[in-house]
Design a protein around this motif. Structure first.
Motif, PDB file in Angstrom:
ATOM      1  N   LYS A  63       0.792  -1.233   0.000  1.00 49.99           N
ATOM      2  CA  LYS A  63       0.000   0.000   0.000  1.00 49.99           C
ATOM      3  C   LYS A  63       0.821   1.278   0.000  1.00 49.99           C
ATOM      4  CE  LYS A  63      -3.881  -2.121   2.413  1.00 49.99           C
ATOM      5  NZ  LYS A  63      -4.639  -2.523   1.287  1.00 49.99           N
ATOM      6  N   VAL A  68       1.996   1.362  -5.131  1.00 53.81           N
ATOM      7  CA  VAL A  68       0.840   1.896  -5.855  1.00 53.81           C
ATOM      8  C   VAL A  68       1.256   2.305  -7.268  1.00 53.81           C
ATOM      9  CG1 VAL A  68      -0.846   3.780  -5.925  1.00 53.81           C
ATOM     10  CG2 VAL A  68      -0.373   2.602  -3.765  1.00 53.81           C
ATOM     11  N   LYS A  71       1.560  -0.826  -9.291  1.00 51.79           N
ATOM     12  CA  LYS A  71       0.225  -1.337  -9.638  1.00 51.79           C
ATOM     13  C   LYS A  71      -0.384  -0.522 -10.780  1.00 51.79           C
ATOM     14  CE  LYS A  71      -2.344  -2.752  -6.393  1.00 51.79           C
ATOM     15  NZ  LYS A  71      -2.926  -4.021  -6.072  1.00 51.79           N
TER      16      LYS A  71
END
Length: 106
Positions: A63, A68, A71
């Motif tokens: 996270k 991020v 991702k």
């Protein structure tokens, strides 16, 4: 012109220069690329980008900001593939060879 035209020498040289190991093996011996068993030419820009991202000692399942960002890159790549192939839905399967993917699907 019935069949189109060939690339001029400068454009052909530029296209050939975009790939790793097109005319020579890693040991420097000459080669002719003719492969049908899981091998493929390596586009320099793609291999260099893969190396840059693969060096990051992290994964996209966390996270924090770097995870991020990773991702988001994965999602952008998936979207790019969908655009290239005009895919409206479904899944994208990735693997090292077509045979590997066929085995996974079966």
């Amino acid at each position: 012109m019935k069949y189109g035209k060939l690339l001029n020498e400068a454009d052909m040289a530029k296209a050939r220069d975009a790939f790793y190991l097109l005319d020579k093996n890693p040991d420097g011996t000459p080669r002719i690329f003719f492969e049908n068993a899981g091998g493929s030419l390596r586009l320099k820009a793609a291999a260099d980008c893969f190396h840059k991202l693969d060096m990051i000692p992290d994964c996209d399942g966390r996270k924090h900001p770097l995870a991020v960002e990773l991702k988001n890159l994965v999602h952008k790549a998936e979207d790019d593939v969908r655009v290239i192939f005009n895919v409206k839905g479904g899944s994208i399967a990735t693997g090292l060879t077509a045979s590997q993917l066929m085995f996974s699907m079966v």
